[in-house]
Design a protein around this motif. Structure first.
Motif, PDB file in Angstrom:
ATOM      1  N   UNK A 127       3.421  -3.764  11.038  1.00  0.00           N
ATOM      2  CA  UNK A 127       3.528  -4.856  10.076  1.00  0.00           C
ATOM      3  C   UNK A 127       3.334  -6.218  10.756  1.00  0.00           C
ATOM      4  N   UNK A 137      11.179  -0.324   1.940  1.00  0.00           N
ATOM      5  CA  UNK A 137      11.854  -0.481   3.215  1.00  0.00           C
ATOM      6  C   UNK A 137      12.037  -1.999   3.320  1.00  0.00           C
ATOM      7  N   UNK A 180       9.458 -18.794  -5.731  1.00  0.00           N
ATOM      8  CA  UNK A 180      10.793 -18.188  -5.716  1.00  0.00           C
ATOM      9  C   UNK A 180      11.349 -18.311  -4.305  1.00  0.00           C
ATOM     10  N   UNK A 181      12.679 -18.392  -4.201  1.00  0.00           N
ATOM     11  CA  UNK A 181      13.272 -18.564  -2.880  1.00  0.00           C
ATOM     12  C   UNK A 181      14.145 -17.357  -2.518  1.00  0.00           C
ATOM     13  N   UNK A 182      14.764 -17.459  -1.332  1.00  0.00           N
ATOM     14  CA  UNK A 182      15.576 -16.353  -0.824  1.00  0.00           C
ATOM     15  C   UNK A 182      16.698 -16.009  -1.796  1.00  0.00           C
ATOM     16  N   UNK A 185      -0.032 -14.192   6.883  1.00  0.00           N
ATOM     17  CA  UNK A 185       0.283 -14.115   5.461  1.00  0.00           C
ATOM     18  C   UNK A 185       0.358 -15.516   4.854  1.00  0.00           C
ATOM     19  N   UNK A 239       6.784   1.192  12.772  1.00  0.00           N
ATOM     20  CA  UNK A 239       6.316   0.708  11.478  1.00  0.00           C
ATOM     21  C   UNK A 239       6.360  -0.831  11.409  1.00  0.00           C
ATOM     22  N   UNK A 291      12.662  -5.718   4.044  1.00  0.00           N
ATOM     23  CA  UNK A 291      12.883  -6.610   5.181  1.00  0.00           C
ATOM     24  C   UNK A 291      12.321  -7.991   4.846  1.00  0.00           C
ATOM     25  N   UNK A 304       4.038 -23.536   1.346  1.00  0.00           N
ATOM     26  CA  UNK A 304       3.364 -23.285   0.062  1.00  0.00           C
ATOM     27  C   UNK A 304       3.524 -24.473  -0.896  1.00  0.00           C
ATOM     28  N   UNK A 313      -2.377 -17.142   2.265  1.00  0.00           N
ATOM     29  CA  UNK A 313      -1.924 -17.619   0.957  1.00  0.00           C
ATOM     30  C   UNK A 313      -2.415 -19.040   0.720  1.00  0.00           C
ATOM     31  N   UNK A 368       9.829  -9.669   5.985  1.00  0.00           N
ATOM     32  CA  UNK A 368       8.370  -9.788   5.816  1.00  0.00           C
ATOM     33  C   UNK A 368       7.981  -9.388   4.390  1.00  0.00           C
ATOM     34  N   UNK A 369       8.644  -8.331   3.869  1.00  0.00           N
ATOM     35  CA  UNK A 369       8.373  -7.940   2.488  1.00  0.00           C
ATOM     36  C   UNK A 369       8.743  -9.061   1.517  1.00  0.00           C
ATOM     37  N   UNK A 370       9.823  -9.770   1.846  1.00  0.00           N
ATOM     38  CA  UNK A 370      10.226 -10.898   0.997  1.00  0.00           C
ATOM     39  C   UNK A 370       9.116 -11.954   0.987  1.00  0.00           C
ATOM     40  N   UNK A 371       8.516 -12.199   2.157  1.00  0.00           N
ATOM     41  CA  UNK A 371       7.443 -13.188   2.238  1.00  0.00           C
ATOM     42  C   UNK A 371       6.210 -12.733   1.442  1.00  0.00           C
ATOM     43  N   UNK A 372       5.922 -11.437   1.515  1.00  0.00           N
ATOM     44  CA  UNK A 372       4.772 -10.906   0.768  1.00  0.00           C
ATOM     45  C   UNK A 372       4.994 -11.121  -0.734  1.00  0.00           C
ATOM     46  N   UNK A 400       8.251 -20.865   4.920  1.00  0.00           N
ATOM     47  CA  UNK A 400       7.180 -20.321   4.072  1.00  0.00           C
ATOM     48  C   UNK A 400       7.077 -21.104   2.762  1.00  0.00           C
ATOM     49  N   UNK A 401       8.216 -21.294   2.118  1.00  0.00           N
ATOM     50  CA  UNK A 401       8.213 -22.026   0.851  1.00  0.00           C
ATOM     51  C   UNK A 401       7.839 -23.488   1.021  1.00  0.00           C
ATOM     52  N   UNK A 434       6.975 -13.420  -2.143  1.00  0.00           N
ATOM     53  CA  UNK A 434       6.902 -14.863  -2.429  1.00  0.00           C
ATOM     54  C   UNK A 434       5.439 -15.313  -2.522  1.00  0.00           C
ATOM     55  N   UNK A 435       4.623 -14.814  -1.596  1.00  0.00           N
ATOM     56  CA  UNK A 435       3.202 -15.190  -1.566  1.00  0.00           C
ATOM     57  C   UNK A 435       2.491 -14.704  -2.825  1.00  0.00           C
ATOM     58  N   UNK A 471       0.813  -1.227   0.000  1.00  0.00           N
ATOM     59  CA  UNK A 471       0.000   0.000   0.000  1.00  0.00           C
ATOM     60  C   UNK A 471       0.846   1.277   0.000  1.00  0.00           C
ATOM     61  N   UNK A 472       1.986   1.214   0.666  1.00  0.00           N
ATOM     62  CA  UNK A 472       2.826   2.405   0.792  1.00  0.00           C
ATOM     63  C   UNK A 472       3.442   2.852  -0.531  1.00  0.00           C
ATOM     64  N   UNK A 490      11.774 -17.782   5.439  1.00  0.00           N
ATOM     65  CA  UNK A 490      11.538 -17.962   4.006  1.00  0.00           C
ATOM     66  C   UNK A 490      11.495 -19.451   3.646  1.00  0.00           C
TER      67      UNK A 490
END
Lengths: 76, 351
Positions: B38, A33, A54-56, B272, B34, A35, B240, B276, A37-41, B236-237, A43-44, A15-16, B233
Motif C-alpha cells: 500500500x 482492513x 469530510x474529516x477524521x 494519493x 500488505x 487504516x 485539498x 487528487x 491510508x484507507x481513510x485518505x482514499x 490531506x484536507x 476522503x479523496x 480493489x480488494x 488527515x
C-alpha cells in the motif's frame, strides 16, 4: 445522489473489495482492513466525486456506510 | 493578497544532490507485507535516499552548488546573494547560510541568510531571490533548498518513516533586463502549525529528559518528542481545501488557464494527495511529473528535485512554461508561474 452510487464509488477505489459485499447498513470497519491510508482514499474519493470535504471526526462517528453517506450528502 | 509579479531575473541553473544510500519500502519490516504494498501503490514511495548520521543538509546543498557553479562557469566572486531554506538546519545557532557561504568560498560582500520553511520553501525562496535581485545591483544569486528529514522520523512510526527521503538543491538566478516576469501567489495559515511538528528542542518546549520518551499515538505509531509528528488527515484536507483555489487564483490573475503551462510541478506530498489535486485541476497525466516513487517526499527539495530528475532535458533544450506549487508545514503554501529557457541542469548528484 444515492447510497448505491456511493457504494459503487467506494468499490471502485478498493480493489480488494468484492462487489456486492458492501451494503448501506454494513459497518465498514468490519469489512475493510481499516487504516489511515484507507481513510485518505475515502476522503479523496468524496472530494473528487462529490466536491465535499469530510474529516477524521466524520469518519470516526460513522458506523455504517449509510452514516457516512448521510454526512457526505449534508455537505454537498 | 500576496499575488505579485517580478521581472528582470532569470533562472540560470538548477541542481539537486541526494545521499548515495538508497532504501526500499519493500524492506520496511515494521509494517505487514500488505501495508508495504500500500505504501508503494497508494502513498507512492518505493525508494528513498537516506543520509548517514553526521551528514548535514548543507553538505548536500554545497555538493549541488559546486557542480552548478562549475557548469554555469560562474566566478564565485560575483555571487552576492545566498538564501538557505530548510527545516533541518546544521545547528540551532548559528544560521546555516553563513557556513555555506564560507565553505563555497563566496565573498564577504555576499548577503547570506536562512529562511525556515519546508514544503513551500522553494516557491517562497524563488520569490525572495527575484525580489532582492530585481533592484539590479545583485547580478548573481544562489537559492539553496533542502532537508534531511529521515533523521528525525521514528522507525516505529509508519505514518512518517516510510514517507520521507533526503535531498538538497541549488537554484541559480541572474539579473537579466530581458527576463520575463515571475508570478507568485503565496499564502499562510498558522492555525495548523501543529499538523506537522517536532514539538521539543526549540524554546517553547526546551529539550528535557522527557523529550526522549517514546509514546504510542496509534497502531504502529510510536515516537518521541524530538521526532516528527504528521497529522496525515489534517494535512490531506488542508491541501485539498487550499491548493486548487491558490493555483486557480494565480491563473485567473494572469488571464491564463492550465493549458498555458506545459508542466505543473507540485510538492511531492504523497501520490494519493497529488493525484487528487491533479484530478481536481483536470490536468493531464503527462503534465504532472513525479519524483516521489524514487526519492520519497523530500520536503523543501521536492519541487526542484522533480524538475532536475524529470524535466532536465526539457529545461536545458528549450523554452518552457512551468507552474509549481508547494504546500505543507506551517501551514504555508504558494504557487510560482515562470517561463524558463536553456537552464543549466546537471543530472541528480549522488553525495
Amino acid at each position: 445522489m444515492t447510497v448505491e452510487d456511493f457504494i459503487k464509488n467506494i468499490e471502485s477505489e478498493f480493489e480488494d473489495l468484492e462487489p456486492g459485499k458492501l451494503l448501506p447498513e454494513t459497518n465498514f470497519r468490519e469489512v475493510f482492513d481499516w487504516n489511515s491510508i484507507n481513510a485518505l482514499i475515502l476522503i479523496a474519493m468524496v472530494k473528487t466525486e462529490y466536491g465535499a470535504a469530510i474529516n477524521a471526526e466524520d469518519i470516526q462517528k460513522s458506523k455504517s456506510i449509510n452514516d457516512l453517506f448521510e454526512i457526505v450528502k449534508s455537505k454537498v | 493578497m500576496a499575488i505579485f509579479s517580478i521581472p528582470k531575473v532569470r533562472m540560470a541553473g538548477i541542481a539537486a544532490a541526494v545521499p548515495r544510500k538508497e532504501v526500499s519500502n519493500y524492506d520496511y519490516k515494521w509494517v505487514s507485507a500488505k501495508d508495504r504494498e500500500m505504501l508503494v501503490k497508494t502513498v507512492g514511495v518505493e525508494k528513498r535516499r537516506v543520509a548517514e548520521q553526521g551528514t548535514a543538509t548543507s553538505d548536500l546543498c554545497i555538493a549541488s552548488a559546486e557542480r552548478l557553479i562549475q557548469e554555469l562557469g560562474w566566478d564565485k566572486q560575483e555571487i552576492q546573494l545566498l538564501i538557505f531554506i530548510s527545516q533541518s538546519r546544521d545547528y540551532i545557532i548559528p544560521s546555516t547560510s553563513g557556513i555555506i557561504q564560507h565553505k563555497l568560498g563566496l565573498p564577504h560582500s555576499c548577503v547570506a541568510y536562512d529562511i525556515g520553511l519546508g514544503c513551500s520553501g522553494w516557491v517562497y525562496g524563488v520569490s525572495a531571490m527575484v525580489s532582492m535581485m530585481n533592484a539590479g545591483s545583485i547580478k548573481k544569486g544562489l537559492l539553496l533548498v533542502g532537508d534531511i528529514s529521515t533523521l528525525t522520523a521514528s522507525y516505529r512510526d509508519k505514518s512518517t518513516y516510510p514517507l520521507f527521503g533526503d535531498a538538497a538543491t541549488a537554484t541559480a538566478f541572474e539579473y537579466d533586463e530581458t527576463a520575463p516576469p515571475v508570478h507568485f501567489n503565496l499564502e499562510s495559515d498558522g492555525s495548523g502549525y501543529d499538523a506537522i511538528i517536532i514539538p521539543d528542542g526549540g524554546m517553547r518546549n526546551f529539550i528535557s529528559k522527557k523529550s526522549f520518551d517514546y509514546r504510542k499515538f496509534g497502531v504502529g505509531i510510536y515516537r518521541n518528542r524530538l521526532q516528527i509528528a504528521l497529522n496525515g488527515i489534517e494535512v490531506f484536507n488542508f491541501a485539498l481545501r487550499e491548493v486548487t483555489p491558490n493555483v486557480k487564483k494565480l491563473l485567473q490573475e494572469l488571464s491564463a488557464t492550465t493549458a498555458d503551462y506545459e508542466y505543473f510541478v507540485f510538492h511531492q506530498a504523497n501520490l494519493l494527495m497529488n493525484e487528487t489535486l491533479r484530478k481536481m485541476l483536470k490536468l493531464e497525466k503527462e503534465k504532472v511529473p513525479y519524483s516521489i516513487r524514487n526519492y520519497g517526499n523530500t520536503s523543501s527539495a521536492s519541487i526542484p528535485l522533480t524538475i532536475v530528475s524529470e524535466l532536465r532535458e526539457v529545461i536545458t533544450l528549450r523554452k518552457v512554461k512551468l507552474f509549481s506549487c508547494g504546500f505543507g508545514v506551517g501551514l504555508s503554501w504558494g504557487s510560482v508561474a515562470m517561463e524558463v529557457e536553456k537552464v543549466v541542469c546537471p543530472a541528480v548528484i549522488e553525495y
